[in-house]
Design an enzyme around this catalytic site. Structure first.
Site, PDB file in Angstrom:
ATOM      1  N   GLU A 147       0.816  -1.203   0.000  1.00 25.21           N
ATOM      2  CA  GLU A 147       0.000   0.000   0.000  1.00 25.21           C
ATOM      3  C   GLU A 147       0.859   1.267   0.000  1.00 25.21           C
ATOM      4  O   GLU A 147       0.570   2.211  -0.714  1.00 25.21           O
ATOM      5  CB  GLU A 147      -0.903  -0.044   1.244  1.00 25.21           C
ATOM      6  N   ASP A 148       1.923   1.264   0.784  1.00 22.88           N
ATOM      7  CA  ASP A 148       2.635   2.517   1.045  1.00 22.88           C
ATOM      8  C   ASP A 148       4.026   2.626   0.434  1.00 22.88           C
ATOM      9  O   ASP A 148       4.678   3.646   0.573  1.00 22.88           O
ATOM     10  CB  ASP A 148       2.782   2.730   2.567  1.00 22.88           C
TER      11      ASP A 148
END
Ligand code: MN
Length: 732
Positions: free
Chosen positions: A77-78
């Site tokens: 996600e990051d």
């Protein structure tokens, strides 16, 4: 530092084997590398978060994969790390769990409606292929809630209410009572800080006294149990702040009147000992009638088992006692997590997986019901779910029957969105309108103003709502066009007899003619003619005395499918038999189809529509394939005339730079072409879409303009578009 951090986790994951600790170490190294340099809002290194999440999972004694996924949960996600790398390094299980978490990260819940919350909860569970996704998600949310203080008030409240509406109930439904209670208390603290502070202060004061009381009562009870030779461990707890808050609100009960503020718990070895212990307790203190609950014989829906009783001391203090076995206790504390609990040297076989899948399905659809009969009922209804839950791009959930398509979705948003739907993107990718929606799909409807539903949609739509809206719109449209065609036909027929439409309107016999053909108004009469039910000549004959006509009105054979009309239209348009010459298209009976807007020079094909005259399509128009009836196809050709101009639309993808619209309009003006309309829309800072409508005489002309535009610096692509092709997002 890093070494020290991992050692702490290893300490909490002591129950794992050496090889599994090595797996955790690899996951830790990957997470450390991926999050390197990232910082949390609190100023701590980002890595502290996944490490804490893994710690929570380890405290639940979950399997190594769950704990390792806790470490890796934010990596895709990051950071630049991809799912392929995860799978390459750690295998398919990891890919499944991490991609499930990434999907969940996109789910945001903002609607205040309670039934929406239920839909979101159902959907989250339905989206989850592996129960461990939920377990990691709950641990993630728990740690985020524990560290919420650093965020701004507004964001804190949003996350807290989402936690209270969505994640705490999921934890409860999965039987994870401890995590549910902590999530609720933390949420309340941020949502109603004032109430929380007051309650907390009162509970703290009461707790000091309660702990003393628990010590005394435990001492007495332990003695009694030993006398009966019942082994076991006693512990006490006070009610959580959130459940006190709820009880005060719902039942208007004051804190001092809560019989279950203090609860003692006895965890013993066997079921018979549970019942014996209940007798011992009732011997020592007076039971309160109606407060004995046997959840051993009738377990709660989430698998919870225990005996409950409330008793009162001679001095009038009430408390609750819960009695259960060690196995029941584990399920009560950890719920479904207990099933994922680490089993040394046991691989989860296919049988296990199937069992979990079944369990998940049961848990998914149950409501929080205490009555087992009610539970069985809802189980029966819900075990074979025939619903799918999908999102709008803004995160609103729409629940549709299984097999529903983007058309159903569009009508579920709004009738107008349904009517003007021209396409859909599902999860960011263009999808056909026949696509069957799946749980968790994010569906974006593309619309075009004034677009109309097609008859073919009736076969694609699954919901009654969509189908009846489509039918109503089609009928209204057909009638509107039938009125126009009927008026034209009648006018032409009248002219052939040296009459005008005005004379028809004022004819003394008109009222009778209306009655005869079942028409309530003149428009209705036009429609009757336009639909091909009654020949125009017959209507004319009815309106005027017989002697005005040299011959009787011809009669058109009426058929269900309107082929009488087809014959009429062919005759009306004339020309060579079987071929229609198309020119300026100003006649109502011949029109350019809006879907493809063909230009002179392009291959075309005609289609006689019911009540709409002849639609001229580009020979390549996909809409033509949707028209079911080959009988109604007519060859059409462009009439060789000049001087007519046609609107043609071009869609441009361009760089978003200053002067772009000016340069585009200059190129077109220089080529001596009229611009009818020019619109731009910035997609983001670097890209924009431009839509320009030009008046041209033929396809060649529009091609040469497209070539010129292609050469404007910053123009990325130019394509022919039908009117209104720049779509707007659906309103919700
Ligand atoms: Mn996270």
């Amino acid at each position: 530092m890093e070494r020290f951090e991992f050692d702490t986790l290893r300490e909490r994951a002591r129950y794992l084997s050496g090889a599994e600790i090595q797996l955790l170490r690899r996951a830790y190294m990957t997470a450390a590398r991926a999050h390197k340099g990232q910082v949390r809002r609190s100023g701590e290194p980002y890595l502290s978060h996944p490490l804490a999440v893994a710690g929570i999972l380890a405290d639940l004694h979950l399997d190594a994969v769950s704990v390792a996924c806790g470490l890796l949960h934010d990596v895709v996600e990051d950071t630049d790390y991809g799912l392929d790398e995860i799978e390459g390094q750690f295998g398919k299980d990891f890919r499944r769990i991490i991609s499930g978490l990434t999907k969940l990260a996109k789910v945001h819940f903002r609607s205040p409606e309670a039934n929406q919350a239920e839909n979101v909860r159902k959907m989250i569970l339905a989206m989850t292929e592996d129960t461990r996704v939920i377990l990691v998600k709950l641990a993630d949310r728990l740690h985020n809630m524990r560290t919420l203080d650093v965020l701004r008030a507004e964001k804190r409240q949003r996350i807290a209410s989402e936690t209270l509406d969505i994640y705490a109930p999921i934890a409860g439904r999965l039987g994870m009572g401890k995590i549910e209670a902590e999530l609720q208390d933390l949420s309340l603290r941020h949502l109603e800080p004032q109430t929380y502070r007051v309650l907390d202060a009162r509970v703290q004061a009461k707790r000091r006294w309660a702990n003393e009381f628990i010590r005394e009562v435990s001492h007495t009870l332990n003695r009694e149990l030993r006398a009966e030779e019942i082994p076991g461990e006693l512990s006490g707890r006070t009610k959580s702040i959130y459940s006190i808050y709820q009880k005060m609100k719902r039942q208007k009960v004051e804190l001092d009147q809560m019989y279950d503020f203090i609860a003692l718990r006895l965890v013993t070895d066997t079921v018979p000992h549970c019942y014996t212990a209940l007798g011992v307790i009732h011997n020592s203190w007076k039971p309160i009638p109606g407060r004995i609950k046997d959840f051993i014989a009738m377990p709660r829906a989430n698998g919870y088992q225990s005996l409950h009783t409330s008793v009162v001391t001679r001095s009038g203090t009430h408390f609750e006692v819960q009695i259960r076995t060690t196995d029941m206790h584990r399920v009560a504390e950890e719920g479904i997590a207990a099933h994922w609990r680490y089993k040394a040297s046991t691989q989860y076989g296919e049988r296990d997986m199937k069992r979990f899948a079944w369990l998940r399905r049961v848990l998914e659809w149950q409501r929080d019901v205490d009555d087992p009969h009610e539970f069985l009922n809802s189980l029966k209804i819900d075990l074979f779910p025939d619903e799918v839950h999908c999102f709008t791009p803004k995160g609103e959930v729409k629940t549709l029957p299984r097999g529903a398509t983007p058309i159903d979705f569009a009508y579920a948003i709004h009738t107008e969105v349904g009517h003007s739907c021209i396409g859909a993107r599902v999860n960011g990718v263009v999808a056909p309108l026949r696509y069957q929606l799946r749980n968790g799909d994010i569906c974006e409807i593309q619309t075009r103003k004034h677009h109309l539903p097609s008859r073919a949609w009736l076969k694609i739509a699954k919901t009654n709502r969509a189908r009846s809206k489509i039918r109503a719109r089609l009928n209204a449209e057909a009638k509107r066009e039938a009125i126009e065609i009927g008026r034209k036909l009648l006018e032409k027929e009248a002219r052939a007899h040296q009459l005008s439409l005005r004379r028809v309107r004022n004819a003394p016999l008109l009222a009778e003619a209306l009655r005869r053909h079942g028409a309530g108004s003149l428009d209705d009469l036009f429609a009757v003619v336009g639909y091909g039910k009654v020949p125009a000549a017959r209507v004319l004959k009815d309106c005027f005395p017989k002697d005005r006509f040299r011959k009787d009105g011809e009669r058109i054979e009426e058929t269900e499918d309107g082929s009488g009309l087809v014959a009429k239209v062919r005759r009306f348009i004339g020309g060579q038999p079987g071929q229609i010459l198309v020119d300026g298209l100003d006649d109502i009976l011949v029109r350019r189809a809006r879907c493809c807007s063909p230009l002179p020079g392009e291959a075309i094909s005609g289609y006689i529509t019911r009540g709409q005259g002849v639609a001229v399509h580009s020979a390549r128009c996909p809409q033509l394939d949707l028209t079911q009836d080959p009988e109604r196809r007519v060859p059409v050709t462009w009439k060789a005339t000049t001087g007519n101009s046609y609107d043609a639309r071009l869609l441009l993808r361009v760089e978003n730079r200053k002067g772009m619209l000016r340069d585009i309009s200059k190129v077109i003006a220089d080529s001596d072409t009229d611009i009818r309309d020019l619109k731009g829309r910035a997609d983001d800072a670097s890209r924009a879409a431009v839509q320009v409508t030009v008046a041209v005489q033929n396809a060649k002309e529009v091609r040469s303009i497209a070539r010129l535009l292609q050469q404007v610096p910053g123009v990325v692509a130019v394509e022919r578009g039908a009117p209104g092709r720049i779509s707007r997002r659906a309103a919700t």
